[in-house]
Design an enzyme around this catalytic site. Sequence first.
Site, PDB file in Angstrom:
ATOM      1  N   ARG A  91       0.258  -0.661  14.751  1.00 28.50           N
ATOM      2  CA  ARG A  91       1.160  -1.704  15.237  1.00 28.50           C
ATOM      3  C   ARG A  91       0.786  -2.067  16.664  1.00 28.50           C
ATOM      4  O   ARG A  91       0.327  -1.208  17.417  1.00 28.50           O
ATOM      5  CB  ARG A  91       2.621  -1.217  15.255  1.00 28.50           C
ATOM      6  CG  ARG A  91       3.203  -0.916  13.867  1.00 28.50           C
ATOM      7  CD  ARG A  91       3.579  -2.206  13.149  1.00 28.50           C
ATOM      8  NE  ARG A  91       4.196  -1.962  11.854  1.00 28.50           N
ATOM      9  CZ  ARG A  91       3.531  -1.872  10.703  1.00 28.50           C
ATOM     10  NH1 ARG A  91       2.227  -1.983  10.670  1.00 28.50           N
ATOM     11  NH2 ARG A  91       4.165  -1.671   9.576  1.00 28.50           N
ATOM     12  N   ARG A 110       0.838  -1.197   0.000  1.00 29.86           N
ATOM     13  CA  ARG A 110       0.000   0.000   0.000  1.00 29.86           C
ATOM     14  C   ARG A 110       0.875   1.249   0.000  1.00 29.86           C
ATOM     15  O   ARG A 110       1.988   1.245   0.490  1.00 29.86           O
ATOM     16  CB  ARG A 110      -0.879   0.023   1.251  1.00 29.86           C
ATOM     17  CG  ARG A 110      -1.805  -1.174   1.328  1.00 29.86           C
ATOM     18  CD  ARG A 110      -2.919  -0.944   2.304  1.00 29.86           C
ATOM     19  NE  ARG A 110      -2.465  -0.511   3.627  1.00 29.86           N
ATOM     20  CZ  ARG A 110      -3.209   0.222   4.454  1.00 29.86           C
ATOM     21  NH1 ARG A 110      -4.404   0.609   4.095  1.00 29.86           N
ATOM     22  NH2 ARG A 110      -2.743   0.550   5.646  1.00 29.86           N
ATOM     23  N   LYS A 168       3.899 -11.295   9.930  1.00 29.41           N
ATOM     24  CA  LYS A 168       3.108 -11.116   8.704  1.00 29.41           C
ATOM     25  C   LYS A 168       3.416 -12.242   7.715  1.00 29.41           C
ATOM     26  O   LYS A 168       4.574 -12.482   7.370  1.00 29.41           O
ATOM     27  CB  LYS A 168       3.469  -9.752   8.099  1.00 29.41           C
ATOM     28  CG  LYS A 168       2.707  -9.402   6.844  1.00 29.41           C
ATOM     29  CD  LYS A 168       2.813  -7.922   6.528  1.00 29.41           C
ATOM     30  CE  LYS A 168       2.197  -7.565   5.205  1.00 29.41           C
ATOM     31  NZ  LYS A 168       2.172  -6.117   4.952  1.00 29.41           N
TER      32      LYS A 168
HETATM   33  P1  ATP Z   1      -0.247  -1.838   7.308  1.00 28.80           P
HETATM   34  O1  ATP Z   1      -0.105  -2.207   8.745  1.00 28.80           O
HETATM   35  O2  ATP Z   1      -0.939  -0.560   7.092  1.00 28.80           O
HETATM   36  O3  ATP Z   1      -0.744  -2.945   6.477  1.00 28.80           O
HETATM   37  P2  ATP Z   1       2.408  -2.380   6.383  1.00 28.80           P
HETATM   38  O4  ATP Z   1       3.650  -1.776   6.919  1.00 28.80           O
HETATM   39  O5  ATP Z   1       2.173  -3.833   6.577  1.00 28.80           O
HETATM   40  O6  ATP Z   1       1.213  -1.506   6.882  1.00 28.80           O
HETATM   41  P3  ATP Z   1       1.730  -2.642   3.631  1.00 28.80           P
HETATM   42  O7  ATP Z   1       1.681  -1.609   2.590  1.00 28.80           O
HETATM   43  O8  ATP Z   1       0.472  -3.310   4.058  1.00 28.80           O
HETATM   44  O9  ATP Z   1       2.420  -2.003   4.887  1.00 28.80           O
HETATM   45  O10 ATP Z   1       2.741  -3.768   3.167  1.00 28.80           O
HETATM   46  C1  ATP Z   1       4.012  -3.460   2.708  1.00 28.80           C
HETATM   47  C2  ATP Z   1       5.006  -3.816   3.791  1.00 28.80           C
HETATM   48  O11 ATP Z   1       4.969  -5.222   4.001  1.00 28.80           O
HETATM   49  C3  ATP Z   1       6.431  -3.507   3.450  1.00 28.80           C
HETATM   50  O12 ATP Z   1       6.774  -2.201   3.797  1.00 28.80           O
HETATM   51  C4  ATP Z   1       7.202  -4.540   4.283  1.00 28.80           C
HETATM   52  O13 ATP Z   1       7.336  -4.089   5.622  1.00 28.80           O
HETATM   53  C5  ATP Z   1       6.247  -5.719   4.335  1.00 28.80           C
HETATM   54  N1  ATP Z   1       6.556  -6.777   3.366  1.00 28.80           N
HETATM   55  C6  ATP Z   1       7.044  -6.671   2.099  1.00 28.80           C
HETATM   56  N2  ATP Z   1       7.163  -7.880   1.534  1.00 28.80           N
HETATM   57  C7  ATP Z   1       6.720  -8.774   2.451  1.00 28.80           C
HETATM   58  C8  ATP Z   1       6.599 -10.195   2.468  1.00 28.80           C
HETATM   59  N3  ATP Z   1       6.923 -10.966   1.429  1.00 28.80           N
HETATM   60  N4  ATP Z   1       6.129 -10.757   3.611  1.00 28.80           N
HETATM   61  C9  ATP Z   1       5.780 -10.023   4.682  1.00 28.80           C
HETATM   62  N5  ATP Z   1       5.869  -8.687   4.720  1.00 28.80           N
HETATM   63  C10 ATP Z   1       6.338  -8.066   3.627  1.00 28.80           C
HETATM   64  C1  BTN Z   2       0.408  -5.198   1.625  1.00 31.96           C
HETATM   65  O1  BTN Z   2       0.645  -5.887   2.602  1.00 31.96           O
HETATM   66  O2  BTN Z   2       0.528  -3.980   1.570  1.00 31.96           O
HETATM   67  C2  BTN Z   2      -0.158  -5.777   0.398  1.00 31.96           C
HETATM   68  C3  BTN Z   2       0.809  -6.543  -0.396  1.00 31.96           C
HETATM   69  C4  BTN Z   2       0.127  -7.083  -1.632  1.00 31.96           C
HETATM   70  C5  BTN Z   2       1.066  -7.835  -2.496  1.00 31.96           C
HETATM   71  C6  BTN Z   2       0.361  -8.458  -3.666  1.00 31.96           C
HETATM   72  S1  BTN Z   2       1.359  -9.637  -4.523  1.00 31.96           S
HETATM   73  C7  BTN Z   2       0.183  -9.711  -5.814  1.00 31.96           C
HETATM   74  C8  BTN Z   2      -0.293  -8.284  -6.044  1.00 31.96           C
HETATM   75  N1  BTN Z   2       0.576  -7.575  -6.953  1.00 31.96           N
HETATM   76  C9  BTN Z   2       1.185  -6.554  -6.362  1.00 31.96           C
HETATM   77  O3  BTN Z   2       1.995  -5.780  -6.920  1.00 31.96           O
HETATM   78  N2  BTN Z   2       0.825  -6.470  -5.074  1.00 31.96           N
HETATM   79  C10 BTN Z   2      -0.134  -7.492  -4.733  1.00 31.96           C
END
Ligand code: ATP
Ligand code: BTN
Length: 250
Positions: free
Chosen positions: A248, A49, A114
Amino acid sequence: QLLDPEQRELINLHVLDDVPSTNDYLSARELVAKYEVCLAEKQSAGKGRRGRKWEGSYGRDIALSVKFESERGVSGLDGLSLAVGVALADSLTRAGVEGISLKWPNDLWLGEKKVAGILIELSGELQTRCEVVVGIGLNVSMAEDEGASINQPWTSLATDGGLPEISRNSIAAKLIAGLISALERFEREGFAIFQAQWVSLDALKGREVFVVGQETSGLGAGIDAFGAYRLETASGEVRLNAGEVSVRAK
Ligand code: ATP
Ligand code: BTN
């Protein structure tokens, strides 16, 4: 049989090797079936996101997107990412994965880490027709060093899901089936029918939670009927809207 025949008719499936982002791939394509579904072995520019990155590894994660048209309009899709979370949690639990919970608004946790994320992108009208791309990233068997740049605790189904020999293909098929069925129900009935199940999977309930980048903190108290998260703070209840904030656990 991977999908039941009725569902199969609704789907046009794209299986790709390497693509920047499965969400972007589908965004640029017309709908030729009710649901365009894309799976990739690897994404070179997976998106989270608000400009964040989604890391993956060849053949060891699931990058899945589904595109469809909704008559609900953008304003009628509140709670869609929460409903998708419920559908994923349900499919994974039925597949034998233990310990899945939902971390508001768009993450799946295994234990405290996560394991999957959901990215929903909308375009079109507020009240009538709009296009929806639902993206899901799920860590199946990613090795620790492949996620070295992930800046929060993360895990995979193979590491913490109680199923070390998990089949990626079979999980992907189950996720697609569960997701399509949830999307059909959401289109007809909206978020309300998913709310109780979401509440039962809430990873933050009763925990001390803070809002990233803000002073706000309080006890996690679940969601309202629109999917906003309720925090009990010292000065009363605060409602957080998905899309605007990250939270968080302390
Ligand atoms: P929110 O709590 O709002 O969901 P978030 O920090 O999880 O915030 P997202 O945009 O949901 O942000 O997800 C992107 C984030 O997820 C990245 O900044 C990184 O911290 C984490 N991330 C990226 N790749 C992976 C993965 N393969 N597995 C788990 N976490 C990942
Ligand atoms: C998050 O935690 O912010 C969401 C991550 C979503 C990842 C998936 S992987 C398939 C699809 N293609 C992308 O580029 N992002 C989503």
